[in-house]
Write an enzyme that holds these catalytic residues in place. Sequence first.
Site: not given
Length: 496
Positions: A159, A182, A235-238, A256, A290, A393, A470
Amino acid sequence: MSSVTGTVTINQPLNYRAGARVQPTDGGQAEEVYEPATGRVISKLLCSGEKEVDLAVQSAKAAFKIWSQMSGMERSRVLLEAARIIREQREEIATLETINNGKSIFEARVDIDISWQCLEYYAGLAASLAGEHIQLPGGSFGYTRREPLGVCVGIGAWNYPFQIACWKSAPALACGNAMVFKPSPFTPISVVRLAEIFTEAGVPKGLFNVVQGGVATGQFLCHHPDVAKISFTGSVPTGIKIMEMAAKGIKPVTLELGGKSPLIIFSDCALENAVNGALMANFLTQGEVCCNGTRVFVERKILDVFTKEVVKRTQKIKVGDPLLEDTRMGALINRPHLDRVQGFIKQAKEQGAEVLCGGDLYVPDDPKLKNGYYMRPCVLGNCRDDMTCVKEEIFGPVMSILPFDTEEEVVERANNTKFGLAGGVFTRDIQKAHRVVAALKAGMCFINNYNISPVELPFGGYKASGFGRENGRAAIEYYSQLKTVCVEMGDVESVF
């Protein structure tokens, strides 16, 4: 760089190592890169394998030996030069960002401005990084040294591709670290330009390298034994998976992650200002932000008038070609994500929500845009806290409006979420404003504004929205480590 949508193709390599664009030595499958505004393939990236990741890390490790020995003032001059180049090339970089991301050129320019401001801010801090002296009994003393970590990994989101890369690299480099970055495979293009700018500004070759790829490439980075720290936006899962991988190497992480943030509108607000805030909290970057305040709690006394004004203003948002100056909402990132957002709206209607405006697909008149990923911004009424659209979300231009009656009630409901990234309050009562934000379980709170992110202020979340910060001075803590030195000025007294 052409400033006309549908005309740009990128044929250069998208990896960057040791001061040059390169193809990965063990590039795997080719991934197509799209222009969201048209649906065109504008480039192809080769996913970096384990060997390429290792080469990037070793290149960064060699550059770190040089950079970490430079004084803070020397590093500051280089970062200031990089900021100057970004400022000078603002239009070109913003255009590149718009082409690959789909956001309006109006917003992309703001992103690039925040990016060079971030580099300038940390350039200012680089020369001031220091430890402290502690006097001990008998003339002895101790002191602390703030030292860099080594090779840091940055993993970005799609984003804010260029801005996120600056948010991560600026404090890392200011502290004396190197970075391998990355980007998301959806938006791989602009970060390579940042790498080139760092080289032009005078960093040692290899200090900021770029590897491209998806899950496998990220895993190679997280498991690499020479990586000292990982900073991830996504994302949260990642984020959970990255924590698990980092734990095996005892690597510190900054995460984040996602959010489902509350925006609380009290009846004593300045109504026009609150409406502006609600639009800013929901529709920047096509709603793909986010920290968006997508749960808009409105005090029942002004629910009707507020909702009417929000709907009227939302219907006026111009959707279309993101490179046109008067466009205020461009295209979503890709077709699967557009379908996902549409699915949330469909489910919301099935659960009893009312679509007050938008939510449907939008096809611009310009034929070259007919395959782009557009939708009209959506406002949902008649929402309840137990609806999926209120709990999860969506990451698209969808606002959910919920009525409330009391301050105590709305604070409890606002905090009833696994997320804790942001929150906002609109009221003329400054005591109430500070009381409410103090009660919100969120890392970034706004009073009478929303989605303002000055680089001087720390940014990060509570709960499942992640940890670490950050921006601001706080980020220095996450890209450096403290060494303590104890100096004895007399004889050592042995107890043996």
